[in-house]
Design a protein around this motif. Structure first.
Motif, PDB file in Angstrom:
ATOM      1  N   SER A   1       0.852  -1.186   0.000  1.00 59.43           N
ATOM      2  CA  SER A   1       0.000   0.000   0.000  1.00 59.43           C
ATOM      3  C   SER A   1       0.885   1.232   0.000  1.00 59.43           C
ATOM      4  O   SER A   1       2.084   1.156   0.283  1.00 59.43           O
ATOM      5  N   GLY A   2       0.293   2.382  -0.317  1.00 57.40           N
ATOM      6  CA  GLY A   2       1.058   3.612  -0.366  1.00 57.40           C
ATOM      7  C   GLY A   2       0.161   4.779  -0.733  1.00 57.40           C
ATOM      8  O   GLY A   2      -1.072   4.656  -0.782  1.00 57.40           O
TER       9      GLY A   2
ATOM     10  N   GLY B   1       1.374   6.270  -5.516  1.00 58.03           N
ATOM     11  CA  GLY B   1       2.435   5.343  -5.180  1.00 58.03           C
ATOM     12  C   GLY B   1       2.577   4.225  -6.197  1.00 58.03           C
ATOM     13  O   GLY B   1       1.593   3.728  -6.737  1.00 58.03           O
ATOM     14  N   PHE B   2       3.827   3.832  -6.453  1.00 56.79           N
ATOM     15  CA  PHE B   2       4.143   2.717  -7.340  1.00 56.79           C
ATOM     16  C   PHE B   2       5.108   1.781  -6.616  1.00 56.79           C
ATOM     17  O   PHE B   2       5.800   2.179  -5.672  1.00 56.79           O
TER      18      PHE B   2
ATOM     19  N   ALA C   1       9.012  -3.987 -13.889  1.00 61.21           N
ATOM     20  CA  ALA C   1       8.236  -2.809 -14.276  1.00 61.21           C
ATOM     21  C   ALA C   1       7.576  -2.187 -13.056  1.00 61.21           C
ATOM     22  O   ALA C   1       7.155  -2.880 -12.122  1.00 61.21           O
ATOM     23  N   TRP C   2       7.451  -0.854 -13.074  1.00 62.97           N
ATOM     24  CA  TRP C   2       6.767  -0.142 -12.010  1.00 62.97           C
ATOM     25  C   TRP C   2       5.257  -0.388 -12.132  1.00 62.97           C
ATOM     26  O   TRP C   2       4.695  -0.322 -13.225  1.00 62.97           O
ATOM     27  N   THR C   3       4.607  -0.653 -11.001  1.00 60.17           N
ATOM     28  CA  THR C   3       3.178  -0.963 -10.959  1.00 60.17           C
ATOM     29  C   THR C   3       2.525  -0.113  -9.872  1.00 60.17           C
ATOM     30  O   THR C   3       3.069   0.038  -8.773  1.00 60.17           O
ATOM     31  N   ALA C   4       1.354   0.459 -10.174  1.00 62.25           N
ATOM     32  CA  ALA C   4       0.648   1.260  -9.173  1.00 62.25           C
ATOM     33  C   ALA C   4       0.249   0.382  -7.998  1.00 62.25           C
ATOM     34  O   ALA C   4      -0.074  -0.805  -8.160  1.00 62.25           O
ATOM     35  N   VAL C   5       0.272   0.963  -6.780  1.00 66.58           N
ATOM     36  CA  VAL C   5      -0.073   0.181  -5.594  1.00 66.58           C
ATOM     37  C   VAL C   5      -1.523  -0.286  -5.622  1.00 66.58           C
ATOM     38  O   VAL C   5      -1.919  -1.143  -4.838  1.00 66.58           O
TER      39      VAL C   5
END
Length: 939
Positions: free
Chosen positions: A875-876, A880-881, A888-892
């Motif tokens: 979570s964030g 936040g990612f 790869a960057w992924t949304a929280v």
């Protein structure tokens, strides 16, 4: 701050440490880190505090084999009055040591069942499933129940339930019995107490009864790694009639046996007793293994007679290792015909085979763990510091040059080349590198931890054939100087399973280069030219200014303390003497060689601040000539000295020519650091450089704070003991107590000087990196000036010094906490305490805060899934990612896939809101913070 949280609704367990999970008493430790760039562009790291969770004990127990009254797990035939032995295995499926109460329950509810004449429990001490005379040992009891004491987690206790068939039993009778177990640690954990699960049945007959047992005579590991096992099958007629067509048989690859694929019966290895038995090696089980069966047929076996079949089996080297708690098992059978023509088949006990693990490890350059043992050569790569590292095929990788005071990070690959899961301790030894060189072992920027309790950092558990990368960060001290011969770091990996199995690899630094600084007058090259001669004419009491350039000619960022002095011949009432004046430096912000008003207002500096390699800073040096200076030319001596690398540059060619008067001097500027709360103490010299004595009425003092001032207080003293709230009060006190020099008691005479101490008190809560500057001035305002006298320090241009105080501390603070979420992955309710049972969730909170006065960029928080846990959620903040293992960057808002221990999780914020993580994100302004969490499940 608004947070979004998304967890795994369906959690996948990816492996556990014991039947009930992680062993009780295990400490799950975890530490996070962050990477960022400060305002100067320097890339820095920060580590969080370490948090720890203690795994608590849960109980569990099973007894096998299972069976019900309708389908008993074990059946034997017995004549009236005979003894029947049923072998069982109790397993502690909890995660900690436990004691179990074991009982035997007789079931008389089934038609024609009778109770045994006696029943007793013995331990199968050697675990072979055969009751030996020496194993008939009475066990401790509590309340009539046998106690299996101090059984460790996952351990097995092999035991026998021995019963005697009543002499009065007939051939229609049967005896049904069930062992039960109850945990002492948690009495709710049982087996067989409330259900019919462990039933065994003895059928009473008046005929031949053949018992059968199987044992392991020997096991030998061959040079090629194969395991050779000698088995013995023995059958005895305990009945009253002769059995015919007696067949001892074994199919080592079958539903009743767990020997691994590829196991075979060694050709022509079988022998029988008596020799009348006929041996064969059939292939009638319809599987793909043509060599997994052996049989021996005996025409008849009389009451009391025994027959025996021995043979050798080979388990291949490639087969996985086993433990005594989970061995390979093999079951044989005896088939015979009774006097009435009935054919009976009886299974033996299980004969257990333990295949020891083979430990082996390889460590080598990045991507080439086998090093010289294979033709692979790792690819040339760039270290985290931007240095080129070149591996070769001799188990070595090299960086050509490293600047003193900087770091290089080598990447090593560790591979488990054994046949069982293993953990490898890692050590690094320095050879021939400069004194003070340090080495740190990391994974993904976080220091390696000791996961196996050996006292050394390690790789964490690696499955057979599994590899992992670690980093070896080497820092050469700034004061090391040049070392053209360089040196090495030898990294050793040591097996936990077999500490004699090790492997080494070498990291080489070919040479260490020394830092360099150039100080002097303006020049076209980087830094000033000290050979250039420059002269400044000045009246006594006036300021002489000259241009200065300081250039960093080293290979790493550096900073330099500035100092400069001029020694003037001066006059006093008693004769000539000398006076040394410090050079005061200001930044020449526009590079025009003139001390402009804004540059003067910015205040003097005593340190250049960070200068990147190949860059320079332009300064203006200011010399205040004593008012009593005699005419003549004097030399300006200047030094730029690095507090980091001890590098020094000098310039002794500038001169000041004194043309002629007098004044009061207050020197020098001071700077220092302290904590919050804290105290800084500075000392200055107040000196009469003129030709007229001063009383308190002839001087005016001011003190002006700037920068961070809220809650800061200032005190002044001329004796270092008694402090006053103003400089004037301290000066008046010194006059009253005759502290102002030696020539006359109440005045400060020409050439005389006193020490002015300034105590600065820093309040609690002052931000790290905040700066306070206190400027003190002394102006000459003589009450009765002589005719024609020139006051060089009137109120409009007083003597002054500046004390610069900086509050020290990290620029980025990262704090980590852990909460026990019990069995709720969303962590809606936090359970008291951080200790956890296997299966419970732990939520780690990472909070990073910018403590500096500058904006920090490229802030990336990093954490690693702790040992003995599996990633369950993240979570964030709304933007936040996260990313897993550099992917790869992924949304929280998107749930993560479950990840094993040791997996790197990184967090960042989409600061610019474009829906992706760019190179410069996250950005944190001064005082701002960001928080992320990750949730794991304890195995």
């Amino acid at each position: 701050m608004k947070h979004r949280s998304l967890m795994l609704a369906a959690f996948l367990a990816l492996g556990v440490a014991s039947a009930a999970g992680t062993t009780a008493g295990t400490q799950i430790t975890n530490q996070a880190s962050a990477a960022y760039r400060d305002a100067s562009g320097t890339k820095l790291d920060a580590n969080s505090n370490q948090v720890s969770t203690l795994v608590k004990q849960v109980a569990g127990v099973t007894i096998s084999p299972d069976g019900t009254p309708a389908a008993p797990g074990q059946q034997q035939q017995a004549v009236p009055g005979a003894e029947v032995v049923f072998p069982y295995t109790l397993t502690n499926t909890g995660n900690g040591p436990d004691t179990f109460s074991v009982d035997t329950v007789v079931d008389s509810t089934v038609t024609n069942t009778v109770a045994p004449a006696t029943r007793v429990v013995y331990i199968d001490a050697n675990g072979d499933g055969i009751l030996q005379p020496g194993e008939r040992v009475a066990l401790p009891q509590v309340n009539g129940k046998v106690q299996f004491q101090n059984v460790i987690a996952d351990a097995q206790v092999k035991f026998f339930v021995v019963l005697q068939v009543p002499s009065s039993a007939t051939s229609v009778n049967k005896v049904i019995i069930q062992p039960t177990a109850v945990s002492t640690f948690d009495a709710t954990k049982t087996d067989g107490v409330t259900s019919s699960t462990n039933y065994a049945q003895a059928n009473v007959v008046q005929d031949a009864v053949l018992s059968v047992s199987k044992s392991v005579v020997s096991s030998t590991t061959e040079s090629n790694g194969d395991l050779t096992v000698v088995f013995r099958i023995q059958s005895t007629n305990t009945g009253t009639q002769t059995a015919t067509n007696v067949t001892l048989a074994d199919d080592i690859i079958s539903a009743a046996s767990t020997l691994p694929a590829g196991s075979v019966v060694k050709a022509a290895s079988a022998s029988v007793s008596p020799a009348t038995g006929v041996v064969s090696y059939p292939n009638d089980d319809a599987d793909s293994n043509a060599s997994d069966q052996v049989r021996a047929v005996f025409a008849s076996v009389a009451p009391g007679q025994s027959v025996q079949l021995s043979f050798t089996a080979t388990i291949p080297a490639a087969a996985a290792p086993t433990t005594s708690q989970s061995p390979y098992r093999n079951v044989a059978t005896v088939t015979y015909t009774g006097s009435t023509g009935t054919v009976t088949t009886t299974a033996s006990n299980t004969a257990d085979v333990t295949k020891a693990p083979t430990a082996a490890v390889a460590i080598g350059p990045n991507g080439d763990p086998l090093g010289a043992a294979d033709p692979t050569t790792g690819a040339v790569y760039t270290s985290a510091e931007g240095l080129t590292i070149t591996p070769d095929n001799t188990d070595k990788q090299t960086v050509a040059s490293l600047a003193a005071g900087s770091t290089v990070t080598f990447t090593q690959t560790v591979r488990n080349t054994g046949n069982s899961t293993d953990t490898f301790d890692l050590t690094a030894a320095l050879n021939d590198l400069p004194a003070g060189t340090s080495v740190e072992l990391l994974r993904d920027g976080v220091s390696l931890t000791d996961t196996d309790g050996s006292g050394k950092p390690d790789s964490g558990p690696l499955a057979p054939g599994e590899s992992t990368n670690i980093q070896v960060r080497v820092r050469v001290p700034a004061q090391a100087g040049a070392d053209v011969n360089g040196g090495t770091v030898v990294v050793t990996a040591t097996s936990k399973v077999s500490p004699t199995r090790t492997d080494v690899t070498t990291d080489t630094i070919t040479a260490v280069t020394a830092p360099s600084v150039s100080l002097g007058n303006t020049s076209p090259s980087n830094g000033g030219t000290p050979a250039t001669v420059a002269n400044t004419n000045v009246l006594p009491g006036n300021q002489a200014t000259f241009t200065v350039e300081v250039g960093n000619n080293g290979a790493q960022p550096d900073n330099y303390n500035l100092s400069g002095t001029v020694t003037f011949p001066t006059s006093t009432p008693t004769g000539a003497t000398t006076t040394t004046v410090n050079v005061v430096y200001y930044k020449d912000l526009n590079g025009d060689g003139v001390l402009d008003a804004n540059e003067l207002a910015a205040g003097p500096i005593t340190n250049t601040g960070t200068i990147q390699p190949g860059q320079e800073i332009k300064l203006i040096g200011v010399v205040t000539t004593p008012t009593t200076a005699l005419p003549g030319t004097v030399t300006v001596t200047q030094t730029a000295s690095s507090p980091v690398t001890n590098t020094t540059g000098t310039d002794n060619n500038d001169t000041v020519t004194v043309l002629q008067v007098y004044d009061i001097a207050l020197t020098p500027d001071r700077s220092g650091t302290t904590t919050s709360p804290g105290t800084a103490l500075y000392q200055h010299t107040l000196q009469n450089d003129g030709n007229t004595s001063f009383s308190p009425a002839d001087l005016t003092f001011t003190s002006t704070p700037s920068g961070a001032t809220s809650g800061w207080t200032y005190l002044y003293s001329l004796d270092g003991t008694t402090f006053f709230s103003t400089v004037g009060a301290a000066f008046s006190d010194a006059s009253t107590r005759n502290l102002l020099g030696t020539t006359s008691p109440a005045t400060l005479d020409p050439g005389e000087k006193v020490t002015l101490s300034v105590k600065i008190n820093v309040p609690a809560g002052a931000p790290t990196e905040s700066i306070n500057q206190l400027t003190l001035t002394a102006a000459t305002t003589p009450a009765s000036p002589a005719t024609g006298a020139v006051s060089r320090d009137p109120g409009s241009n007083p003597a002054r010094v500046t004390d610069t105080t900086r509050v020290v501390g990290g620029k980025l603070a990262i704090d980590k906490t852990v909460d026990n979420c019990a069995n709720d992955v969303t962590c809606a309710v936090i359970k008291s305490g951080a200790d956890a049972f296997p299966g419970e969730y732990l939520r780690y909170t990472l909070a990073a805060r910018n403590l500096s006065t500058d904006t920090l960029t490229e802030v990336v928080l990093r954490d690693t899934v702790p040992a003995n846990t599996v990633l369950a959620g993240v979570s964030g903040p709304a933007r936040g990612f996260y990313r897993i293992s550099g992917g790869a960057w992924t949304a929280v808002a998107t749930a993560p896939v479950a990840q094993n221990a040791g997996t790197l999780i990184e967090f960042a914020v989409d600061t610019d809101g474009n829906g992706s993580i760019d190179a410069t994100e996250t950005s944190l302004t001064s005082g701002s913070s960001v928080t992320f969490t990750l949730t794991v499940r304890v195995n």
